[in-house]
Scaffold this motif. Structure first.
Motif, PDB file in Angstrom:
ATOM      1  N   GLY A  42       2.827   4.447   0.800  1.00  0.00           N
ATOM      2  CA  GLY A  42       3.528   4.918   1.987  1.00  0.00           C
ATOM      3  C   GLY A  42       4.007   6.350   1.847  1.00  0.00           C
ATOM      4  O   GLY A  42       3.851   7.163   2.768  1.00  0.00           O
ATOM      5  N   PHE A  43       4.587   6.679   0.705  1.00  0.00           N
ATOM      6  CA  PHE A  43       5.036   8.049   0.457  1.00  0.00           C
ATOM      7  C   PHE A  43       3.850   9.008   0.391  1.00  0.00           C
ATOM      8  O   PHE A  43       3.947  10.165   0.819  1.00  0.00           O
ATOM      9  CB  PHE A  43       5.845   8.124  -0.833  1.00  0.00           C
ATOM     10  N   LEU A  44       2.724   8.528  -0.133  1.00  0.00           N
ATOM     11  CA  LEU A  44       1.514   9.351  -0.190  1.00  0.00           C
ATOM     12  C   LEU A  44       1.022   9.669   1.223  1.00  0.00           C
ATOM     13  O   LEU A  44       0.650  10.813   1.527  1.00  0.00           O
ATOM     14  CB  LEU A  44       0.428   8.623  -0.974  1.00  0.00           C
ATOM     15  N   ILE A  45       1.053   8.665   2.096  1.00  0.00           N
ATOM     16  CA  ILE A  45       0.612   8.876   3.479  1.00  0.00           C
ATOM     17  C   ILE A  45       1.542   9.857   4.189  1.00  0.00           C
ATOM     18  O   ILE A  45       1.079  10.784   4.871  1.00  0.00           O
ATOM     19  CB  ILE A  45       0.570   7.531   4.234  1.00  0.00           C
ATOM     20  N   LYS A  46       2.835   9.671   4.031  1.00  0.00           N
ATOM     21  CA  LYS A  46       3.797  10.535   4.726  1.00  0.00           C
ATOM     22  C   LYS A  46       3.868  11.930   4.118  1.00  0.00           C
ATOM     23  O   LYS A  46       4.156  12.902   4.817  1.00  0.00           O
ATOM     24  CB  LYS A  46       5.188   9.907   4.684  1.00  0.00           C
ATOM     25  N   GLY A  47       3.591  12.025   2.810  1.00  0.00           N
ATOM     26  CA  GLY A  47       3.734  13.299   2.120  1.00  0.00           C
ATOM     27  C   GLY A  47       2.453  14.086   2.019  1.00  0.00           C
ATOM     28  O   GLY A  47       2.058  14.779   2.968  1.00  0.00           O
ATOM     29  N   PRO A  48       1.749  14.011   0.878  1.00  0.00           N
ATOM     30  CA  PRO A  48       0.544  14.832   0.670  1.00  0.00           C
ATOM     31  C   PRO A  48      -0.526  14.653   1.742  1.00  0.00           C
ATOM     32  O   PRO A  48      -1.248  15.598   2.056  1.00  0.00           O
ATOM     33  CB  PRO A  48       0.038  14.348  -0.702  1.00  0.00           C
ATOM     34  N   LEU A  49      -0.643  13.464   2.309  1.00  0.00           N
ATOM     35  CA  LEU A  49      -1.674  13.233   3.321  1.00  0.00           C
ATOM     36  C   LEU A  49      -1.223  13.625   4.719  1.00  0.00           C
ATOM     37  O   LEU A  49      -1.997  13.511   5.682  1.00  0.00           O
ATOM     38  CB  LEU A  49      -2.114  11.768   3.303  1.00  0.00           C
ATOM     39  N   GLY A  50       0.011  14.044   4.846  1.00  0.00           N
ATOM     40  CA  GLY A  50       0.500  14.562   6.125  1.00  0.00           C
ATOM     41  C   GLY A  50       0.513  13.558   7.254  1.00  0.00           C
ATOM     42  O   GLY A  50       0.366  13.921   8.428  1.00  0.00           O
ATOM     43  N   GLY A  51       0.689  12.288   6.929  1.00  0.00           N
ATOM     44  CA  GLY A  51       0.756  11.276   7.968  1.00  0.00           C
ATOM     45  C   GLY A  51      -0.580  10.853   8.541  1.00  0.00           C
ATOM     46  O   GLY A  51      -0.634  10.077   9.498  1.00  0.00           O
TER      47      GLY A  51
END
Length: 227
Positions: A42-51
């Protein structure tokens, strides 16, 4: 011993203490690892992957398919994953299985599955806090965030355990029909939640994975001979 037949191959009655100990070691502790993985994604999606902006396109494509008829049909499918329906069906199933088999350690498997799923989901969704898709929502938005999908996770955990329990049905054709129905239900819920604009695609995928893993952990919670 087959994984699916572990409770028919070994019908020995566990003590409450051994069941609690096995449940902690074989279900709860692995669920903590699952929770950490879901939060990390979830943090990866919201962070480095920009949502994942491309997912908004998927949500808008699903919105473009809306018709009055499908709005009504998907409303029913979506409600299957509502908390109150999942709990009611689970309680009814646990009571029925317990009554029919007199095996409480088997009857509680669906309850373990949805309890694990709900715990992982509630804590993960609170921490991650992902906004819902930017399309009109056809269902009331619950206070939890979009990631992961609780409806999909709950229905997957519940009906996958039902599908595994259905392997006890002796009539081959009936067993296949019942198993297929139970496996299709979470897919209908998943499509309904995407169609109705309540979740991004990855919310649904991770919700389904949460339900699958929790169902498998619940099925394997009790130590059996050679398994």
């Amino acid at each position: 011993m087959s994984f699916l037949t572990r409770y028919t191959d070994d019908r020995s009655r566990p003590t409450a203490g051994s069941a609690l100990r096995d449940g902690f070691l074989r279900a709860i502790l692995p669920a903590v690892v699952l929770w950490a993985a879901i939060v990390g994604v979830g943090f990866l999606i919201k962070g480095p992957l920009g949502g994942l902006p491309s997912e908004e396109t998927v949500s808008k494509d699903a919105q473009s398919l809306r018709t009055a008829t499908w709005d009504s049909v998907t409303m029913v499918w979506s409600h299957i994953g509502n908390t109150e329906y999942v709990i009611a069906v689970c309680v009814l199933a646990v009571g029925l299985i317990w009554w029919r088999t007199r095996e409480w350690w088997v009857a509680i498997i669906p309850a373990i599955a949805i309890s694990l799923q709900a715990t992982v989901f509630v804590i993960a969704t609170t921490i991650v806090g992902r906004p819902r898709p930017h399309v009109p929502h056809l269902d009331p938005a619950p206070p939890t965030s979009s990631y992961p999908s609780g409806h999909v996770g709950a229905s997957t955990a519940l009906y996958l355990t039902f599908a595994m329990l259905a392997q006890r049905i002796e009539h081959a054709v009936l067993r296949r029909v019942v198993t297929t129905v139970f496996l299709i239900i979470p897919l209908l819920v998943a499509w309904a939640r995407l169609y109705r604009g309540m979740h991004h695609l990855t919310d649904i995928i991770v919700g389904a994975l949460n339900g699958i893993v929790c169902a498998l952990l619940a099925w394997a919670y009790l130590r059996r001979k050679n398994a």
